[in-house]
Design a protein around this motif. Structure first.
Motif, PDB file in Angstrom:
ATOM      1  N   GLU A 107      81.804 -16.343 -51.126  1.00 16.08           N
ATOM      2  CA  GLU A 107      80.918 -16.566 -49.981  1.00 16.08           C
ATOM      3  C   GLU A 107      79.509 -16.019 -50.235  1.00 16.08           C
ATOM      4  O   GLU A 107      78.521 -16.620 -49.831  1.00 16.08           O
ATOM      5  N   LYS A 110      77.674 -18.477 -52.442  1.00 13.85           N
ATOM      6  CA  LYS A 110      77.270 -19.655 -51.670  1.00 13.85           C
ATOM      7  C   LYS A 110      75.973 -19.378 -50.907  1.00 13.85           C
ATOM      8  O   LYS A 110      75.068 -20.216 -50.881  1.00 13.85           O
ATOM      9  N   MET A 111      75.882 -18.194 -50.301  1.00 12.58           N
ATOM     10  CA  MET A 111      74.656 -17.853 -49.567  1.00 12.58           C
ATOM     11  C   MET A 111      73.482 -17.708 -50.532  1.00 12.58           C
ATOM     12  O   MET A 111      72.391 -18.199 -50.264  1.00 12.58           O
ATOM     13  N   GLY A 114      72.168 -21.029 -51.623  1.00 12.62           N
ATOM     14  CA  GLY A 114      71.782 -21.933 -50.553  1.00 12.62           C
ATOM     15  C   GLY A 114      72.837 -22.947 -50.163  1.00 12.62           C
ATOM     16  O   GLY A 114      72.525 -23.940 -49.507  1.00 12.62           O
ATOM     17  N   GLU A 115      74.099 -22.714 -50.507  1.00 11.34           N
ATOM     18  CA  GLU A 115      75.173 -23.646 -50.171  1.00 11.34           C
ATOM     19  C   GLU A 115      75.744 -23.388 -48.781  1.00 11.34           C
ATOM     20  O   GLU A 115      76.544 -24.179 -48.290  1.00 11.34           O
ATOM     21  N   ARG A 116      75.356 -22.284 -48.176  1.00  9.92           N
ATOM     22  CA  ARG A 116      75.757 -21.984 -46.792  1.00  9.92           C
ATOM     23  C   ARG A 116      74.686 -21.105 -46.173  1.00  9.92           C
ATOM     24  O   ARG A 116      73.893 -20.488 -46.872  1.00  9.92           O
ATOM     25  N   ASP A 117      74.650 -21.061 -44.864  1.00 11.84           N
ATOM     26  CA  ASP A 117      73.670 -20.240 -44.162  1.00 11.84           C
ATOM     27  C   ASP A 117      73.917 -18.766 -44.450  1.00 11.84           C
ATOM     28  O   ASP A 117      75.066 -18.328 -44.564  1.00 11.84           O
ATOM     29  N   GLU A 118      72.824 -18.018 -44.552  1.00 15.18           N
ATOM     30  CA  GLU A 118      72.947 -16.577 -44.773  1.00 15.18           C
ATOM     31  C   GLU A 118      73.414 -15.907 -43.497  1.00 15.18           C
ATOM     32  O   GLU A 118      73.000 -16.280 -42.400  1.00 15.18           O
ATOM     33  N   ALA A 119      74.298 -14.930 -43.657  1.00 11.56           N
ATOM     34  CA  ALA A 119      74.825 -14.154 -42.544  1.00 11.56           C
ATOM     35  C   ALA A 119      75.408 -12.864 -43.107  1.00 11.56           C
ATOM     36  O   ALA A 119      75.838 -12.831 -44.262  1.00 11.56           O
TER      37      ALA A 119
END
Length: 154
Positions: A107, A110-111, A114-119
């Motif tokens: 995960e 991925k962040m 840029g494959e998922r939103d940062e959180a």
């Protein structure tokens, strides 16, 4: 058997004997650890000095008694306060973070790419996974205090 120096949030230090490091983690996760001095259930591993033998030809420096570190004595109040504040800050930060368990490395990558939103997330990673993330330039850091997975909390 393995011996860990432990401490509670009240600053008491004591030893704990466990069959393995995993036994310590299991007992802590299940809330079975408590300070023998005050009964506090917030118990963590205390910093321990490694047992490294001196070279046979090394001159040993003897410290005066008043400057020698003492084991199993209460932590100085300023250290106790700093650890308490650090634990409080970590707990507050984790409120806004999502537990991703063993998918932490995946995960985080991925962040980073840029494959998922940062959180904010937290989870588990092996030493090899953590090193690989750092080598890739993925910003990660270990938490100062252990965190139990949500399903293992009381």
């Amino acid at each position: 058997m393995i011996v860990f120096d432990l401490s509670c949030t009240q600053g008491h230090r004591f030893e704990g004997w466990f069959g393995s490091s995993a036994d310590y983690d299991d007992q802590r996760a299940r809330g079975l650890l408590a300070c023998p001095h005050c009964g506090c259930a917030e118990v963590v591993k205390a910093p321990m000095a490694p047992a490294v033998p001196a070279k046979g030809n090394a001159r040993q420096e003897v410290l005066p008694p008043e400057t020698r570190p003492m084991a199993n004595t209460p932590m100085p109040p300023e250290v106790q306060k700093a650890l308490h504040q650090l634990a409080k800050a970590q707990a507050e930060a984790l409120k806004a973070s999502t537990w991703v368990g063993e998918k932490f490395a995946e995960e985080t990558r991925k962040m980073h790419y840029g494959e998922r939103d940062e959180a904010p997330i937290h989870g588990q990673a092996s030493l090899a996974e953590a090193k690989a993330l750092i080598e890739e330039g993925v910003p990660v850091a270990p938490l100062p205090f252990p965190v139990a997975p949500p399903e293992k909390l009381n």
